[in-house]
Design a protein around this motif. Sequence first.
Motif, mmCIF file in Angstrom:
data_model
loop_
_atom_site.group_PDB
_atom_site.id
_atom_site.type_symbol
_atom_site.label_atom_id
_atom_site.label_comp_id
_atom_site.label_asym_id
_atom_site.label_seq_id
_atom_site.Cartn_x
_atom_site.Cartn_y
_atom_site.Cartn_z
ATOM 1 N N UNK A 185 4.467 -1.196 4.326
ATOM 2 C CA UNK A 185 3.615 -2.348 4.675
ATOM 3 C C UNK A 185 3.729 -2.685 6.156
ATOM 4 N N UNK A 186 4.909 -2.539 6.699
ATOM 5 C CA UNK A 186 5.115 -2.861 8.114
ATOM 6 C C UNK A 186 4.564 -1.784 9.041
ATOM 7 N N UNK A 187 4.504 -0.544 8.551
ATOM 8 C CA UNK A 187 4.120 0.570 9.421
ATOM 9 C C UNK A 187 2.644 0.931 9.360
ATOM 10 N N UNK A 188 1.949 0.524 8.296
ATOM 11 C CA UNK A 188 0.572 0.994 8.109
ATOM 12 C C UNK A 188 -0.399 0.301 9.065
ATOM 13 N N UNK A 189 -1.533 0.969 9.301
ATOM 14 C CA UNK A 189 -2.604 0.370 10.100
ATOM 15 C C UNK A 189 -3.686 -0.259 9.210
ATOM 16 N N UNK A 190 -3.819 0.243 7.998
ATOM 17 C CA UNK A 190 -4.788 -0.294 7.038
ATOM 18 C C UNK A 190 -4.057 -0.535 5.725
ATOM 19 N N UNK A 191 -4.196 -1.724 5.173
ATOM 20 C CA UNK A 191 -3.548 -2.071 3.904
ATOM 21 C C UNK A 191 -4.632 -2.552 2.950
ATOM 22 N N UNK A 192 -4.803 -1.832 1.847
ATOM 23 C CA UNK A 192 -5.843 -2.165 0.874
ATOM 24 C C UNK A 192 -5.169 -2.624 -0.408
ATOM 25 N N UNK A 193 -5.375 -3.880 -0.771
ATOM 26 C CA UNK A 193 -4.876 -4.420 -2.039
ATOM 27 C C UNK A 193 -6.023 -4.379 -3.028
ATOM 28 N N UNK A 194 -5.879 -3.584 -4.076
ATOM 29 C CA UNK A 194 -7.007 -3.355 -4.979
ATOM 30 C C UNK A 194 -6.611 -3.620 -6.424
ATOM 31 N N UNK A 195 -7.386 -4.487 -7.081
ATOM 32 C CA UNK A 195 -7.168 -4.764 -8.488
ATOM 33 C C UNK A 195 -5.899 -5.521 -8.786
#
Length: 252
Positions: A185-195
């Motif tokens: 979570x700290x390293x990503x550039x895109x975070x998609x929370x789905x469902x």
Amino acid sequence: MSSGETSARNGSRQPLVAVLSGAGISTDSGIPDYRGPNGLWRRDPEAEKLVTYEYYMSDPEIRRRSWQMRRNSPALRAQPNPAHRAVAELERSGVPVRVITQNVDGLHQLAGLPPRKVLELHGTARAVMCTRCTARSEMAEALGRVAAGEDDPPCRECGGILKSATVMFGERLDPDVLAQAMAIAQACQIFIAVGTSLQVQPAASLAGLAAEHGARLIIMNAEPTPYDDVADEVVREPIGTALPALLERLLP
């Protein structure tokens, strides 16, 4: 289009995409959610006891009912749907993808994601473990014993109580798995929370953690979540079509 999406298209440094998936991504595979308007816990509050550690360990009748519930569960018969397959396709395209899932159905792996790229926060329903010696084996083998007449099959190694290799209510998440999820979570550039309702901690806090560290936060869920206000994009469309369309934008 964000700079991360642009870099994915032009072949330069590709963004790390983290996908936090909840029950909503698997409903199209025939697996009901738990907390939605028609969720299992709302329809049958007593069902929670079957997956609550204290009740499970102390009451043989609860265990017998739990094994029958597993025999009848659609999770082990389910197949990946277009949303799961779209995530796997994005990974195969060369985009760095990590999935953090609250689900125990194993459908991300069945869709083709390498198991090492899937963090199962709540464990897996496809295996069983002994509560005494921690030996693990296949759920299918344990269910075969139940079908053959063992109402509450004990561990073959030590005779201890077997349970699904899932995190029951009253159990802690695996700290190593949670630490890896936080690092992603700290390293990503895109975070998609789905469902996911983003109401169950500590999993829900990963969305906020990603946003705090500069990730583009996209929330795709039928109902409002506590993190909608900090999201860069909120999608209310059906996941089976909306997620593939979203991920296609990220393909190189």
